[in-house]
Design a protein around this motif. Structure first.
Motif, PDB file in Angstrom:
ATOM      1  N   LEU A  23       6.539  -5.213   2.789  1.00  0.00           N
ATOM      2  CA  LEU A  23       6.684  -6.356   1.887  1.00  0.00           C
ATOM      3  C   LEU A  23       8.160  -6.622   1.629  1.00  0.00           C
ATOM      4  O   LEU A  23       8.899  -5.718   1.257  1.00  0.00           O
ATOM      5  CB  LEU A  23       5.971  -6.097   0.560  1.00  0.00           C
ATOM      6  N   THR A  27       7.311 -12.544   0.770  1.00  0.00           N
ATOM      7  CA  THR A  27       6.006 -12.214   1.337  1.00  0.00           C
ATOM      8  C   THR A  27       4.909 -12.757   0.427  1.00  0.00           C
ATOM      9  O   THR A  27       4.956 -12.557  -0.787  1.00  0.00           O
ATOM     10  CB  THR A  27       5.836 -10.686   1.472  1.00  0.00           C
ATOM     11  N   LYS A  42      -1.902  -8.423   1.510  1.00  0.00           N
ATOM     12  CA  LYS A  42      -0.839  -9.069   2.271  1.00  0.00           C
ATOM     13  C   LYS A  42      -1.455 -10.211   3.064  1.00  0.00           C
ATOM     14  O   LYS A  42      -2.471 -10.038   3.727  1.00  0.00           O
ATOM     15  CB  LYS A  42      -0.178  -8.048   3.199  1.00  0.00           C
TER      16      LYS A  42
END
Length: 77
Positions: A23, A27, A42
């Protein structure tokens, strides 16, 4: 690990988590609620969009041509 919610609702993810997931600033994370749990994921789309255009196709006209060539080399081995 713990994170504290700041005045404006922000949290800082522990460095070990950021490093393990790759990250970086900007992001995108998907936020989901599962009962009383918060799930952060994510965004795959974000990872793909950041990688797009970062790899040179040295000697190839297209990504498809590069993939075909690599596959042919593997088949010959």
């Amino acid at each position: 690990m713990e994170a504290t919610v700041a005045e404006r609702g922000q949290i800082t993810l522990p460095k070990a988590v950021r490093d393990a997931l790759g990250l970086t600033k900007g992001t995108l994370l998907k936020v989901e609620l599962d009962g009383s749990r918060i799930i952060l994921r994510k965004s795959v789309d974000d990872a793909i969009s950041r990688a797009r255009g970062k790899f040179a196709l040295d000697g190839f006209d297209s990504a498809e041509q590069a993939v075909r060539t690599v596959r042919d080399e593997v088949d010959e081995a």
